[in-house]
Design a protein around this motif. Sequence first.
Motif, PDB file in Angstrom:
ATOM      1  N   LYS A 232       0.652   8.382 -12.465  1.00  0.00           N
ATOM      2  CA  LYS A 232      -0.238   7.524 -13.146  1.00  0.00           C
ATOM      3  C   LYS A 232      -1.309   6.986 -11.845  1.00  0.00           C
ATOM      4  O   LYS A 232      -2.478   6.890 -12.398  1.00  0.00           O
ATOM      5  N   TYR A 233      -0.698   6.825 -10.758  1.00  0.00           N
ATOM      6  CA  TYR A 233      -1.314   6.242  -9.673  1.00  0.00           C
ATOM      7  C   TYR A 233      -2.523   7.258  -9.303  1.00  0.00           C
ATOM      8  O   TYR A 233      -3.798   6.905  -8.928  1.00  0.00           O
TER       9      TYR A 233
ATOM     10  N   LEU B 281       6.580   9.846 -13.402  1.00  0.00           N
ATOM     11  CA  LEU B 281       5.217   9.429 -14.021  1.00  0.00           C
ATOM     12  C   LEU B 281       4.546   8.207 -13.400  1.00  0.00           C
ATOM     13  O   LEU B 281       3.108   8.254 -13.309  1.00  0.00           O
ATOM     14  N   SER B 282       5.310   7.320 -12.835  1.00  0.00           N
ATOM     15  CA  SER B 282       4.713   6.054 -12.187  1.00  0.00           C
ATOM     16  C   SER B 282       3.482   6.596 -10.796  1.00  0.00           C
ATOM     17  O   SER B 282       2.567   6.087 -10.728  1.00  0.00           O
ATOM     18  N   MET B 283       3.954   7.479 -10.296  1.00  0.00           N
ATOM     19  CA  MET B 283       3.147   7.848  -9.228  1.00  0.00           C
ATOM     20  C   MET B 283       2.074   9.043  -9.695  1.00  0.00           C
ATOM     21  O   MET B 283       0.772   8.687  -9.408  1.00  0.00           O
TER      22      MET B 283
ATOM     23  N   HIS C 286      17.175   4.179  -2.339  1.00  0.00           N
ATOM     24  CA  HIS C 286      15.699   3.743  -1.820  1.00  0.00           C
ATOM     25  C   HIS C 286      15.039   3.372  -2.868  1.00  0.00           C
ATOM     26  O   HIS C 286      13.867   3.092  -2.840  1.00  0.00           O
TER      27      HIS C 286
ATOM     28  N   GLU D 286      15.294   2.578   4.023  1.00  0.00           N
ATOM     29  CA  GLU D 286      14.676   4.058   4.081  1.00  0.00           C
ATOM     30  C   GLU D 286      15.672   4.899   4.632  1.00  0.00           C
ATOM     31  O   GLU D 286      16.521   4.555   5.011  1.00  0.00           O
TER      32      GLU D 286
ATOM     33  N   LYS E 193      -5.121  11.071  -1.893  1.00  0.00           N
ATOM     34  CA  LYS E 193      -6.153  10.364  -2.540  1.00  0.00           C
ATOM     35  C   LYS E 193      -7.380  10.188  -1.747  1.00  0.00           C
ATOM     36  O   LYS E 193      -8.599  10.527  -2.325  1.00  0.00           O
ATOM     37  N   ASP E 194      -7.314   9.769  -0.372  1.00  0.00           N
ATOM     38  CA  ASP E 194      -8.511   9.576   0.537  1.00  0.00           C
ATOM     39  C   ASP E 194      -9.163  10.940   0.783  1.00  0.00           C
ATOM     40  O   ASP E 194     -10.444  10.909   0.575  1.00  0.00           O
TER      41      ASP E 194
ATOM     42  N   PRO F  71       5.148   1.799  -6.992  1.00  0.00           N
ATOM     43  CA  PRO F  71       4.141   1.882  -7.827  1.00  0.00           C
ATOM     44  C   PRO F  71       4.497   1.155  -9.166  1.00  0.00           C
ATOM     45  O   PRO F  71       5.610   1.365  -9.559  1.00  0.00           O
TER      46      PRO F  71
ATOM     47  N   LEU G 200       3.458   0.456 -13.427  1.00  0.00           N
ATOM     48  CA  LEU G 200       2.704   0.736 -14.198  1.00  0.00           C
ATOM     49  C   LEU G 200       1.436   0.007 -14.680  1.00  0.00           C
ATOM     50  O   LEU G 200       0.434   0.242 -15.315  1.00  0.00           O
TER      51      LEU G 200
ATOM     52  N   ASN H  23      -1.406   8.031  -0.904  1.00  0.00           N
ATOM     53  CA  ASN H  23      -2.591   7.488  -0.505  1.00  0.00           C
ATOM     54  C   ASN H  23      -3.588   8.585   0.456  1.00  0.00           C
ATOM     55  O   ASN H  23      -4.646   8.625   0.004  1.00  0.00           O
TER      56      ASN H  23
ATOM     57  N   VAL I  47      10.469   6.261  -0.858  1.00  0.00           N
ATOM     58  CA  VAL I  47       9.375   5.651  -1.574  1.00  0.00           C
ATOM     59  C   VAL I  47       8.312   5.198  -0.714  1.00  0.00           C
ATOM     60  O   VAL I  47       7.241   5.251  -0.993  1.00  0.00           O
ATOM     61  N   SER I  48       8.607   4.581   0.509  1.00  0.00           N
ATOM     62  CA  SER I  48       7.468   3.975   1.219  1.00  0.00           C
ATOM     63  C   SER I  48       6.697   5.316   1.948  1.00  0.00           C
ATOM     64  O   SER I  48       5.469   5.060   1.992  1.00  0.00           O
TER      65      SER I  48
ATOM     66  N   ALA J 284       4.478   6.610  -0.742  1.00  0.00           N
ATOM     67  CA  ALA J 284       3.162   5.863  -1.089  1.00  0.00           C
ATOM     68  C   ALA J 284       2.162   6.511  -0.061  1.00  0.00           C
ATOM     69  O   ALA J 284       1.142   6.622  -0.289  1.00  0.00           O
ATOM     70  N   GLN J 285       2.522   6.458   1.423  1.00  0.00           N
ATOM     71  CA  GLN J 285       1.734   6.801   2.408  1.00  0.00           C
ATOM     72  C   GLN J 285       0.937   8.492   2.113  1.00  0.00           C
ATOM     73  O   GLN J 285      -0.131   8.495   2.288  1.00  0.00           O
TER      74      GLN J 285
ATOM     75  N   ALA K 126       5.116  -1.484  -2.192  1.00  0.00           N
ATOM     76  CA  ALA K 126       4.913  -0.089  -2.308  1.00  0.00           C
ATOM     77  C   ALA K 126       5.308   0.648  -3.641  1.00  0.00           C
ATOM     78  O   ALA K 126       4.933   2.001  -3.837  1.00  0.00           O
TER      79      ALA K 126
ATOM     80  N   ARG L 204      -5.266   2.130  -4.844  1.00  0.00           N
ATOM     81  CA  ARG L 204      -4.449   2.391  -3.730  1.00  0.00           C
ATOM     82  C   ARG L 204      -3.095   1.830  -3.631  1.00  0.00           C
ATOM     83  O   ARG L 204      -2.771   0.597  -3.964  1.00  0.00           O
ATOM     84  N   LEU L 205      -1.972   2.682  -3.150  1.00  0.00           N
ATOM     85  CA  LEU L 205      -0.569   2.064  -3.201  1.00  0.00           C
ATOM     86  C   LEU L 205      -0.644   1.502  -1.724  1.00  0.00           C
ATOM     87  O   LEU L 205      -1.169   1.778  -0.754  1.00  0.00           O
ATOM     88  N   TYR L 206       0.247   0.380  -1.782  1.00  0.00           N
ATOM     89  CA  TYR L 206       0.349  -0.524  -0.638  1.00  0.00           C
ATOM     90  C   TYR L 206       1.553   0.433   0.248  1.00  0.00           C
ATOM     91  O   TYR L 206       2.514   0.857  -0.317  1.00  0.00           O
ATOM     92  N   THR L 207       1.171   0.435   1.595  1.00  0.00           N
ATOM     93  CA  THR L 207       2.211   1.044   2.565  1.00  0.00           C
ATOM     94  C   THR L 207       2.448   0.210   3.697  1.00  0.00           C
ATOM     95  O   THR L 207       1.762  -0.361   4.166  1.00  0.00           O
ATOM     96  N   ILE L 208       3.746   0.456   3.941  1.00  0.00           N
ATOM     97  CA  ILE L 208       4.307  -0.299   5.266  1.00  0.00           C
ATOM     98  C   ILE L 208       3.698   0.843   6.374  1.00  0.00           C
ATOM     99  O   ILE L 208       4.136   1.888   6.241  1.00  0.00           O
TER     100      ILE L 208
END
Lengths: 359, 311
Positions: free
Chosen positions: B221-222, B217-219, A228, A47, B200-201, A274, A276, B197, B189-190, B193-194, A272, A282-286
């Motif tokens: 898509k999510y 595109l991958s995000m 990253h 990170e 989305k919530d 994404p 396809l 989410n 990246v990590s 994702a936070q 984390a 929901r995405l996993y997050t740390i």
Amino acid sequence: MKVDEKDKILDIKNLDITFHTSAGDIHAIRGVNIDLYRGETVAIVGESGSGKSVSMKAAMGLLDSNAIINSGEILFSYIDEKGETQTVDILKKDTKWIRKNINGNHMAMVFQDPMTSLDPTMTIGKQITEGMISHLGISKKEAYSRAVELLNEVGIVDAEKRMKNYPHQLSGGMRQRVVIAIALSCNPDLLICDEPTTALDVTIQAMILELILKVQKERGISVIYITHDLGVVAKVADYVNVMYAGRLIEIGNVDEIFYEPAHPYTWGLLSAMPDLETEDSRLYTIPGSPPNLIHEPAGDAFAARNEYALVIDEKEQPPMFRISETHVAATWLLDPRAPKIEMPETLKARIERMRKEAL
Amino acid sequence: MAANYNAEPILKVENLKQHFKVNRNFTVKAVDGVSFEIYPGEIYGLVGESGSGKSTIGRSIIRLYEPTDGKITFKGMDITGKMSRETKETLRTKMMMIFQDPMASLNPRKTIGDIIGEGLDIHHMYPNKIEKQVMINRILQKVGLSADHCNRYPHQFSGGQRQRVGIARALIMNPDLVIADECISALDVSIQAQVVNLLKDIQEETGSSYLFIAHDLSMVKYISDRIGVLHLGHMLETGTTEEIFARPVHPYTKSLISAIPLPNPELERKRVAVSYDYAKSGLDYNVGSNHLVEGTHYVFGTDEQVAEWLK
């Protein structure tokens, strides 16, 4: 190109760096060991703030003046003009010497943002020839013809015309190609790419990575990627070093890291991403954020964010446990006394699916 | 809240054109005739490479630019051209934007509390100061910050936290439509994702609509229900996320999808991205019409081209 007898090009041993700031001393690099052999590609993943850029800046001799090197050595081997192999400790040399003998001609760097790494007031041609004239001592005319060749090599059409252009006249992808051409101009032994595609679009990203791969194959140079983005790593790397809070926490070849990750942080990073196929909404997050290294954690720096943390993680730093010949990880979970904890089910399923796809 | 496709669309963009005149002989046609609509509770993803006009569309909709031509309808009101006071008030309170670079979009000399509360101040949306503070604290909590962050300045936060402040600033007005312009591109990246989410919530909780602009595109898509693919100011393909990803028709969409790096080394090493070059493709975006592929999946091209792609 792989040489039969493996020839170590960069050997970072036990590097330890502190930054002196007004807020206190930040222990940014806490004992890092990196090996790199000729012709291979290593990716350093982590990170922002994990120290991946700092360790490579140290290797280039580009550290800021408030950096204090506590210990360690950075051994760099290169082939000098006479064709003999020379090994130097970068940390023992002064900046002027490094600038003259290492930077540019034996070790070159591609930075993240091509707009800030190119000089807006100089033509592309001038910027490419500049290094060649000063390092290789060749004439302007020869440097010019070599620069045109380089531009062709990195896939710029109408190279002759582009030589007279200024950076602002080129698109982002073109600019990054020019930066790569500059980096390659003096035939470096080692190319360090610091997030080379983060500022670019996906379509251009793929093209730039394929370009670097192609050049690497043709010239047999070693490449270090700092990134990253695990998608980039999967595409280009032979070996992966995962870095967290100034330490390497997992090292392995690319298949081991992606198919058999052992450290909970690597699990988190992989989950984390994404992908396809995953249908989850929901995405996993740390959880949480990386630790502030002004207050150095006593135990494992990742313990606070680790759902699999053991009691010992809070007290003592885990040593590197060997999993296979090339694969090591620093987590107490690998200690023979530790309870058997496996990676999360969802990640397992995903790796299973990735393996099937690859067949 | 799931998208309600039977209702009136909350935003309707018809044949939007946004041209920028550079000099007497040259005009950049950043957006050239784009139409789409967003329904209540829907997340609409707009994708394309840089220079495709996706950010320009976002900025034209919220009227940071004066659209050259076309019609934008928001909640049944025409928001192109000169707006009545009432329309303007609705637009400025019910449509919000989250910007790409959180450091550049937050005033470095204001505290977080002031930044978030600014919209409330301007539109007089609170009876007293205590009430305002309560609203700010509530929104801070919602985006994962704590109430005592209120008196801090933007530079005291990390990138992910700053983006949360940007989100809080947009959401405190209870908007019906949020335009998120590359709001995750500058993050790790990590952290991405936070933030995804979180968006989305909150979307599920409040049921507001989102226009999610991104090149990843991958995000997209999510997060998205439907997607529009843009290139050089033209909408080339639109449809639900499943339709676009399961069966991309336009060569540009195909190249975009093929360029997404996958975290699978075995596969990735062998794969070469499909390249797409408009100049060499022989396509002309000015000729053609929208063709129905399936369901809500449309692709833009001439009759022959589409027949060729669908083979």
